[in-house]
Design a protein around this motif. Structure first.
Motif, PDB file in Angstrom:
ATOM      1  N   ARG A  10       0.671  -0.494   0.246  1.00  0.00           N
ATOM      2  CA  ARG A  10       0.294   0.046   0.395  1.00  0.00           C
ATOM      3  C   ARG A  10       0.598   1.409   0.529  1.00  0.00           C
ATOM      4  NH1 ARG A  10      -4.682  -2.813   4.210  1.00  0.00           N
ATOM      5  NH2 ARG A  10      -6.074  -3.004   1.984  1.00  0.00           N
ATOM      6  N   ALA A  11       1.970   1.044   1.199  1.00  0.00           N
ATOM      7  CA  ALA A  11       2.513   2.248   0.751  1.00  0.00           C
ATOM      8  C   ALA A  11       3.634   2.714  -0.402  1.00  0.00           C
ATOM      9  CB  ALA A  11       4.017   2.349   1.962  1.00  0.00           C
ATOM     10  N   ARG A  12       4.300   1.748  -1.390  1.00  0.00           N
ATOM     11  CA  ARG A  12       4.970   1.733  -2.872  1.00  0.00           C
ATOM     12  C   ARG A  12       3.576   2.120  -3.848  1.00  0.00           C
ATOM     13  NH1 ARG A  12       7.461   0.839   0.900  1.00  0.00           N
ATOM     14  NH2 ARG A  12       7.130   2.685   1.220  1.00  0.00           N
ATOM     15  N   LEU A  13       2.391   1.702  -3.613  1.00  0.00           N
ATOM     16  CA  LEU A  13       0.687   2.219  -4.303  1.00  0.00           C
ATOM     17  C   LEU A  13       1.219   3.075  -4.442  1.00  0.00           C
ATOM     18  CD1 LEU A  13      -0.528  -1.242  -4.112  1.00  0.00           C
ATOM     19  CD2 LEU A  13       0.820  -0.211  -6.097  1.00  0.00           C
ATOM     20  N   ALA A  20       2.668   9.627 -10.196  1.00  0.00           N
ATOM     21  CA  ALA A  20       2.421   9.069 -11.151  1.00  0.00           C
ATOM     22  C   ALA A  20       1.538  11.362 -11.235  1.00  0.00           C
ATOM     23  CB  ALA A  20       1.263   9.094 -11.681  1.00  0.00           C
ATOM     24  N   LEU A  21       0.762  11.293 -10.814  1.00  0.00           N
ATOM     25  CA  LEU A  21      -0.170  12.235 -10.179  1.00  0.00           C
ATOM     26  C   LEU A  21       0.709  13.535 -10.496  1.00  0.00           C
ATOM     27  CD1 LEU A  21      -2.853  11.598  -7.765  1.00  0.00           C
ATOM     28  CD2 LEU A  21      -2.711  11.013  -9.967  1.00  0.00           C
ATOM     29  N   ALA A  22       1.827  13.561  -9.927  1.00  0.00           N
ATOM     30  CA  ALA A  22       2.178  14.744 -10.467  1.00  0.00           C
ATOM     31  C   ALA A  22       3.388  14.840 -12.054  1.00  0.00           C
ATOM     32  CB  ALA A  22       3.825  14.527  -9.388  1.00  0.00           C
ATOM     33  N   ALA A  64       7.268   6.523 -23.353  1.00  0.00           N
ATOM     34  CA  ALA A  64       5.557   6.376 -23.841  1.00  0.00           C
ATOM     35  C   ALA A  64       4.576   5.484 -23.314  1.00  0.00           C
ATOM     36  CB  ALA A  64       5.905   7.006 -25.369  1.00  0.00           C
ATOM     37  N   ARG A  65       4.925   3.949 -23.474  1.00  0.00           N
ATOM     38  CA  ARG A  65       3.873   3.656 -22.913  1.00  0.00           C
ATOM     39  C   ARG A  65       3.452   3.554 -21.864  1.00  0.00           C
ATOM     40  NH1 ARG A  65       2.795  -1.198 -25.625  1.00  0.00           N
ATOM     41  NH2 ARG A  65       2.123  -3.737 -24.700  1.00  0.00           N
ATOM     42  N   HIS A  66       4.761   4.086 -20.351  1.00  0.00           N
ATOM     43  CA  HIS A  66       4.549   3.893 -18.990  1.00  0.00           C
ATOM     44  C   HIS A  66       4.264   5.235 -18.777  1.00  0.00           C
ATOM     45  CE1 HIS A  66       5.485  -0.443 -19.155  1.00  0.00           C
ATOM     46  NE2 HIS A  66       6.286  -0.560 -19.659  1.00  0.00           N
ATOM     47  N   ASP A  67       2.882   5.628 -19.138  1.00  0.00           N
ATOM     48  CA  ASP A  67       3.118   6.658 -19.013  1.00  0.00           C
ATOM     49  C   ASP A  67       2.309   7.340 -17.362  1.00  0.00           C
ATOM     50  OD1 ASP A  67       0.557   6.369 -19.084  1.00  0.00           O
ATOM     51  OD2 ASP A  67      -0.120   7.725 -21.233  1.00  0.00           O
ATOM     52  N   THR A  71       0.541   3.909 -15.248  1.00  0.00           N
ATOM     53  CA  THR A  71       1.198   3.922 -13.807  1.00  0.00           C
ATOM     54  C   THR A  71      -0.537   3.867 -12.786  1.00  0.00           C
ATOM     55  OG1 THR A  71       3.096   4.530 -14.259  1.00  0.00           O
ATOM     56  CG2 THR A  71       1.632   4.355 -12.050  1.00  0.00           C
ATOM     57  N   LEU A  72      -1.494   4.709 -13.074  1.00  0.00           N
ATOM     58  CA  LEU A  72      -2.318   4.522 -12.174  1.00  0.00           C
ATOM     59  C   LEU A  72      -3.276   3.719 -12.473  1.00  0.00           C
ATOM     60  CD1 LEU A  72      -3.067   9.048 -12.502  1.00  0.00           C
ATOM     61  CD2 LEU A  72      -2.237   7.755 -10.340  1.00  0.00           C
ATOM     62  N   ALA A  73      -3.687   3.721 -13.479  1.00  0.00           N
ATOM     63  CA  ALA A  73      -4.485   2.275 -14.065  1.00  0.00           C
ATOM     64  C   ALA A  73      -3.699   0.445 -13.022  1.00  0.00           C
ATOM     65  CB  ALA A  73      -4.212   1.661 -15.376  1.00  0.00           C
ATOM     66  N   GLU A  74      -2.264   0.706 -13.346  1.00  0.00           N
ATOM     67  CA  GLU A  74      -1.240  -0.398 -12.837  1.00  0.00           C
ATOM     68  C   GLU A  74      -1.828  -0.047 -11.267  1.00  0.00           C
ATOM     69  OE1 GLU A  74       2.075  -1.011 -14.125  1.00  0.00           O
ATOM     70  OE2 GLU A  74       1.513  -1.035 -15.653  1.00  0.00           O
ATOM     71  N   VAL A  75      -2.042   1.171 -10.527  1.00  0.00           N
ATOM     72  CA  VAL A  75      -2.074   1.639  -8.956  1.00  0.00           C
ATOM     73  C   VAL A  75      -3.194   0.519  -8.602  1.00  0.00           C
ATOM     74  CG1 VAL A  75      -2.492   3.149  -6.913  1.00  0.00           C
ATOM     75  CG2 VAL A  75      -0.746   3.165  -8.625  1.00  0.00           C
ATOM     76  N   GLU A  76      -4.177   1.276  -9.557  1.00  0.00           N
ATOM     77  CA  GLU A  76      -5.975   0.419  -9.121  1.00  0.00           C
ATOM     78  C   GLU A  76      -6.265  -0.665  -8.979  1.00  0.00           C
ATOM     79  OE1 GLU A  76      -9.497   1.211  -7.806  1.00  0.00           O
ATOM     80  OE2 GLU A  76      -7.446   2.435  -7.852  1.00  0.00           O
TER      81      GLU A  76
END
Length: 135
Positions: A10-13, A20-22, A64-67, A71-76
């Motif tokens: 959870r901490a890493r996510l 990613a948001l920044a 570009a593929r790891h935008d 990342t946000l989709a992978e976190v979710e």
């Protein structure tokens, strides 16, 4: 051990989400020449000029593929996996009529924990990662 693993994940996510948001918004894409990565707002986020040929294009495509959107989709998705693990362990621990034998419950819980351990290997280079979590 599992509670620590869940807290670690959870901490890493949370960290991945903050970064990613920044970042410049996704989706990112290679520019027309294939030597820069451009954010959806037109800002150049990475230049591959130090590389050459195929390596340049492959690196630009990879970035570009790891935008941030991916990342946000992978976190979710990983958060859902942690949640599903907790639900499964809770369900397996509940004693109900017709519940499977204990060794089947233990095997299912061990499999679910192994999935979390596999997810955590993404962060194996983090100082808080524990080798005991390796699947």
């Amino acid at each position: 051990m599992t509670a620590d693993l869940i807290a670690f994940l959870r901490a890493r996510l949370d960290e991945d989400e903050v970064v990613a948001l920044a970042a410049s918004p996704g989706p990112w894409r290679p520019d027309e020449e294939g030597d820069e990565v451009v954010a959806v707002d037109g800002i150049t986020v990475a230049e591959g000029f130090a590389l050459s040929g195929r390596q340049l294009r492959a690196t630009v495509d990879h970035i570009a593929r790891h935008d941030p959107a991916r990342t946000l989709a992978e976190v979710e998705a990983k958060r859902k996996a942690v949640h599903f693990y907790e639900q499964a362990v809770h369900s397996l621990g509940a004693s109900a009529p017709g519940a499977p034998p204990h060794d089947l419950m233990t095997g299912a819980a061990n499999t679910a924990r192994a999935i979390l351990q596999a997810l955590a290997t993404t962060y194996a280079d983090h100082p808080d990662y524990r080798d005991a979590w390796r699947p």
